[in-house]
Design an enzyme around this catalytic site. Structure first.
Site, mmCIF file in Angstrom:
data_model
loop_
_atom_site.group_PDB
_atom_site.id
_atom_site.type_symbol
_atom_site.label_atom_id
_atom_site.label_comp_id
_atom_site.label_asym_id
_atom_site.label_seq_id
_atom_site.Cartn_x
_atom_site.Cartn_y
_atom_site.Cartn_z
ATOM 1 N N LYS A 26 2.790 5.146 -26.877
ATOM 2 C CA LYS A 26 3.034 6.595 -26.886
ATOM 3 C C LYS A 26 4.380 6.875 -26.226
ATOM 4 O O LYS A 26 4.745 6.211 -25.251
ATOM 5 C CB LYS A 26 1.905 7.315 -26.153
ATOM 6 C CG LYS A 26 1.941 8.844 -26.274
ATOM 7 C CD LYS A 26 0.789 9.479 -25.502
ATOM 8 C CE LYS A 26 0.737 10.989 -25.715
ATOM 9 N NZ LYS A 26 -0.378 11.625 -24.960
ATOM 10 N N SER A 42 -3.058 14.800 -27.716
ATOM 11 C CA SER A 42 -1.631 14.694 -27.977
ATOM 12 C C SER A 42 -1.182 13.297 -28.434
ATOM 13 O O SER A 42 -0.068 13.141 -28.935
ATOM 14 C CB SER A 42 -0.881 15.054 -26.694
ATOM 15 O OG SER A 42 -1.201 14.115 -25.674
ATOM 16 N N SER A 54 -6.644 13.591 -24.718
ATOM 17 C CA SER A 54 -5.601 13.249 -25.697
ATOM 18 C C SER A 54 -5.664 11.837 -26.251
ATOM 19 O O SER A 54 -4.869 11.488 -27.122
ATOM 20 C CB SER A 54 -4.219 13.476 -25.080
ATOM 21 O OG SER A 54 -3.977 14.851 -24.954
#
Ligand SMILES: [Mg+2]
Ligand SMILES: [Zn+2]
Lengths: 479, 102, 482
Positions: A78, A153, A177
């Site tokens: 990420k 996210s 997330s």
């Protein structure tokens, strides 16, 4: 191709494949995902040659007496986890092109385990969102249904695994997330106990709620990835000095005699009955294997979203103050210092981030602190207490839905608070700091849905025991 | 509690985020929309409930008083938007201008 | 109009002190001054994305020591908090400080005694730990300010007093005693020049006899203790003039202008400060074991009051001597290192307060680098006491010691300053004098006693000052019998 990370590793040790061939295959799948009329937009950065070079270095380690748990396994990261070789943008214009001069502890551990860093994935700006629509680099699409969101996210990491590009990806979560996009994309997503994985190098959103988490195609992938990055780190004052079990070993332990709690607050009347049914079917599978199913209550659950959306923005408003255009990142010219600050930050931050910075600034500001922030921190104690009580009463693991619905359409939710409700079943674990994970338990309208397992602090091994058992029962994945 | 547009302008200035009148109006209604969902907390009895500070922590670890510091693999010149003679540069500010004290 | 004499000032002081650590408060960067700009920085003190603070244990120990020296109660649990404000030399956009749960509270400092013998006690509200900001240089380049973060994250304690001071002199006394305590406990270099001690003053006025507090102003940019006193006097006069002119005091920050000797409102808009304090989520609460706190208390060195008392008991020194000698722990240590071997404490005190301090003042040396080591000075005092060298010679020898650092006996030998007490030698000199001054000798023999001095003086000159004057006297009397 359905090989798990374990199989990729075994193939290297067995000499049937090389890290380089794994990387080439991943690059090929990635090209496929990004081609066509509706590219998935999974990666913010994917430097093919860096990945190839890293892979070639793995060769030296293939004959190590103790080959790393992730030897030669490509792992997507990420884009809010600091890497030396690739930019770390947090999906924000304010960090466009920023390359960290130091590396996150989790990345150092990944490399030590033999993993090949495979690109930086798209995300809601600074982790603020549940759909990966709030990225300065455009939305990511759900590999199962390209007109739908992958969740967020950590949507890019979830999609990278769902699309079959990588078997393991690192994500992060503050309110769900990792687990929510895992559910939307039909993969496994785990969030460890707060303090189990160092946050050093994870760009902060809300420090007391932030966790690094792991996506996998299988429970073994997730357990393997989490084992590799866990452990005490003297660079994170909130990291726990405890020994780390090898979570993949939970596969061999049965759930016989385990007590699985079914918290009624997570099964409201309003919940989609097919989601309720899928969860109850999962519970039944566990009961068949000798687990006891117990009806339990976590009475303060309904307060979790308001509590979370006071504490998280408050901490965010402070954590994001460092993005001021002085030392790194975007700087917009302005007439004088204040103008420079305001131009840089209003141009650098997207709408959702701005909204949360102002919300957080408001709840901390003079005259409102007690009514909002202090109150929320007290309610947070009540929510944490709910969990301690249930686990103290002999419950080993809780099973709940991960989300109230399957993946929604891109652009379908415009009201901010409605979007916040996508986290309704996941924020509680962040508020209490307990470990939790999501795994596929079925589909609704052909869209994957996830079942969530929650355990007591530092009881990830128990959680994985149930997860492995459930995976065997539902998908016949043999360990 | 409800937020006025002047509240929004004030907190935007505290947060150093530039907002024009249109955005201020928009944000005012959005924040009020969000905050109305928070009022439920005011009705929760939290008498004698500790705030959740340092959840699960067993005290604060401390380091020994020596180096080396965590290394920078790239120097400040590599990432600073404006730097001269090793100093970060910002638009000229009169000394003491809106400075907080140490 | 009312005279300033109708009014009294009410003063509280906020003192920031840099703790003497090798590294910064929350990262392992060097805390030393004078490095090139931004050289002593790392991901943590540059506030790079993802970096986290880790507390320096030494800073906690020093802060605790300071708090205990001020008779504070050290709290077993204290909480770090974020103080949020934007400024280019504050990299994170917040300062890690302590707010509603500080390290220590409820101490005091005695700064003197009233006419009635009661001690003047100033309350210490709190002592808390925090980190320093960086430095903004405004005059180096045109049109831009330059930011140096070498100081960013250096550990400080903030010491906040009660509004207990009623005069500029009391404020000065408070600062001097505070500085002395911090030197004794070795917590800080306490140098205002190097910025390791900084003072802000809160001042309000009220009519004598009133008990309510007036609106206060905060004085900043105070660069010396005497500057603090002068600034307080100026601001006091200003406030009295405003109020007696029918005006009212605005709560605001005033900048002291050393050169112009005046105070001016700072550009800071009051109310623009809303620091939005909240507990620092990256640092769990600081938990200090009670027995650790007790241990730090037991390890505290002897403090000035106790030391002065001991000088009275052990050495019977008067109050003035005790005050001069205990002003600095280093002078006091030096004095004791002379007095112990030499034995005669009063004599040692006289030499340290006289010769030594005068010499340091003249050469701007510090006692730490002073060439005359205490053991050597003790030896010199022995030589004088035992008459091996004359008092005059002793002073000459001390002067040479402070230049060369050589031991006194060696110098006395080399420069022929050893006193001569040998009769033959002395009589020799006397005979020469009597031969050269027959007339004076005759008149002395005739009973003109006042001529003794003249003849002795002449004999001393012949001996080059080495003759033992007492013996010389006896021998002269014997010679010119009378
Ligand atoms: Mg302070
Ligand atoms: Zn540093």
């Amino acid at each position: 191709m359905s090989a798990s990370a374990r199989e990729l590793r075994d193939a290297i040790i067995g000499g049937q494949a090389s890290a380089r061939s794994h990387v080439e295959e991943a690059l090929a799948v990635a090209r496929g995902a990004e081609s066509g009329t509706r590219p998935l937009n999974i990666f913010i950065t994917l430097p093919a040659d860096d990945a190839r070079c890293d892979a070639d270095e793995i060769v030296e380690h293939t004959n190590d007496t103790e080959p790393g748990l992730l030897l030669g396994v490509p792992v997507a990261i990420k884009d809010n986890i600091a890497t030396l070789s690739m930019p770390t943008t947090c999906g924000s214009r304010i960090l466009d092109g920023y390359i960290s001069p130091y590396e996150a502890t989790a990345i150092t551990k990944l490399r030590a385990a033999g993993a090949v860093l495979f690109g930086k994935t798209n995300m809601d700006e600074f982790g603020m969102g549940s759909s990966t629509e709030h990225s300065a680099f455009g939305p990511t699409r759900n590999p199962n249904a390209p007109d739908r969101v992958p969740g967020g996210s950590s949507g890019g990491s979830a999609a990278a695994v769902a699309a079959g590009i990588v078997r393991i990806a690192l994500g992060s979560e503050t309110g769900g997330s990792v687990r929510q996009p895992a559910a939307f994309c039909g993969v496994v997503g785990v969030k460890p106990t707060y303090g189990r994985v160092s946050r050093f190098g994870l760009v902060a959103f809300a420090s007391s709620l932030d966790h690094i988490g792991v996506f996998g195609r299988t429970v073994d992938d997730a357990a393997r990835g989490l084992t590799a990055i866990s452990g005490f780190d003297k660079r994170d004052s909130t990291s726990a000095e405890l020994r780390v079990p090898t979570f993949i070993d939970s596969a061999s332990e049965s759930v016989k005699g385990m007590v699985i709690g079914r918290p009624r607050e997570y099964f409201p009347e309003s919940l989609n009955p097919r989601i309720t049914a899928a969860c109850d079917a999962a519970l039944e599978r566990l009961r068949e294997q000798g687990a006891e199913i117990r009806d339990v209550s976590l009475p303060h659950t309904s307060l979790a979203i308001p509590t979370y959306y006071i504490i998280a923005p408050a901490e965010a408003s402070s954590n994001l103050a460092r993005f001021d255009g002085v030392r790194y990142g975007l700087r917009m010219q302005g007439d004088g210092l204040r103008a420079m600050y305001e131009a840089t930050r209003s141009h650098g931050f997207g709408a959702e981030v701005t909204r949360r910075i102002l919300l957080g600034t408001y709840v901390l500001s003079a005259g409102y602190y007690d009514a909002y922030y202090r109150k929320a921190q007290q309610v947070r104690s009540l929510i944490a207490r709910d969990f301690s009580k249930v686990f103290a009463s002999g419950v080993d693991v809780l099973l709940t839905p991960t989300t109230p619905s399957p993946a929604f359409g891109i652009g379908a939710i415009s009201d901010p608070y409605e979007m916040y409700l996508a986290d309704i079943f996941t924020v509680t674990a962040n508020l209490a700091g307990v470990p939790a994970m999501s795994q596929p338990i079925g589909t609704v309208d052909g869209l994957p849905i996830g079942g969530q397992l929650i355990a007591a602090h530092f009881e990830e091994a128990k959680m994985f025991r149930a997860a492995f058992a459930l995976e065997r029962a539902l998908h016949g994945v043999d360990q | 509690m409800s937020v006025s547009i002047d509240d929004v302008r004030h907190i935007a200035s505290l947060a150093r985020v530039g907002v024009n009148d249109e955005q201020a109006a928009q944000l005012t209604s959005e924040l009020n929309g969000i905050l109305q969902h928070m009022d439920v907390l005011s009705r929760v009895n939290t008498d004698g409930v500790e705030e959740a500070i340092g959840v699960g922590a067993r005290g604060l670890p401390a380091r020994a008083d020596h180096g080396p510091p965590i290394a920078l693999e790239r120097s400040t010149d590599a990432f600073a938007p404006s730097i001269r003679d090793g100093f970060f540069l910002v638009p000229r500010l009169a000394s003491h201008e809106s400075s907080g004290e140490a | 109009m009312s005279a300033t004499s109708d009014w009294e000032m009410v003063v509280g002081l906020e003192v920031h002190v840099q703790l003497r650590t090798r590294t910064k408060a929350f990262c392992s960067c060097s805390a030393e001054f004078g490095a090139p700009p931004n050289v002593n920085t790392c991901p943590v003190c540059l506030a790079l994305p993802g970096a986290l603070p880790v507390l320096n244990a030494k800073a906690v120990e020093l802060a605790t020591r300071a708090a205990l020296a001020l008779d504070c109660t050290v709290n077993p649990v204290s909480v770090f908090a974020r103080k949020n404000y934007f400024y280019p030399d504050l990299p994170k956009g917040y300062q890690i400080s302590q707010f509603d749960k500080p390290l220590a509270t409820g101490g005091h400092i005695d700064i003197g005694t009233r006419s009635d013998g009661a001690s003047i006690r100033i309350g210490v509200t709190r002592v808390h730990m925090e980190e320093d900001a960086g430095k903004s240089v405004h005059d180096r380049f045109d049109r831009v300010s330059a930011i140096d973060l070498n100081r960013s994250g250096v550990p400080l304690v903030e010491i906040v007093s009660e509004p207990d001071m009623r005069s500029a002199e009391q404020a000065g006394a408070y600062l001097r005693v505070l500085k002395q305590l911090l030197e004794y406990t070795d917590v800080s270099d306490v140098s205002m020049e190097e910025g390791s001690l900084r003072v802000d003053a809160n001042i309000s006025i009220r009519r004598r006899g009133e008990t309510a507090l007036g609106t206060k102003t905060e004085l900043k940019n105070l660069n010396s203790f005497s500057g603090v006193e002068r600034a307080l006097k100026v601001e006091f006069a200003r406030q009295v003039a405003v109020v007696s002119g029918g005006g009212s005091i605005q709560q605001q920050t005033m900048m002291w202008d050393e050169r112009a000797e005046e105070v001016r409102p700072s550009r800071t808009k009051e109310g623009s400060h809303d620091y939005r304090y909240f507990p620092e989520p990256d640092l769990p609460p600081l938990v200090l074991a009670v027995d650790w706190i007790d241990h730090v208390r037991e390890e505290l060195p002897e403090l000035p009051v106790a030391r002065s008392q001991r000088y009275a008991d052990e050495y019977q020194l008067n109050e003035y001597d005790r005050e001069v000698l205990t002003a600095s722990p280093h002078i006091a240590d030096y004095f004791e290192a002379v007095a112990r071997p030499h034995g005669d404490a009063k004599n040692a005190a006289n030499w340290v307060m006289g010769e030594v301090l005068a010499r340091l003042k003249a050469t701007k040396e510090t006692i730490g680098t002073f060439r005359v080591r205490p053991a050597d000075l003790a030896q010199l005092l022995d030589l004088v006491r035992d008459g091996v060298v004359s008092h005059t010679a002793g002073k000459q020898i001390f002067a040479r010691m402070s230049e060369t650092g050589d031991p006194p006996a060696q110098i006395a030998e080399r420069d022929g300053l050893l006193q001569v007490g040998d009769d033959a030698q002395l009589i020799g000199w006397l005979d020469e004098v009597i031969a050269e001054m027959p007339d004076e000798a005759a008149r002395l023999r005739a009973g003109e006693k006042r001529l003794t001095g003249v003849l002795i003086g002449a004999a001393m000159r012949k001996s080059g000052g080495r003759a033992d004057p007492r013996k010389l006297n006896q021998l002269l009397n014997a010679r010119l019998g009378s």
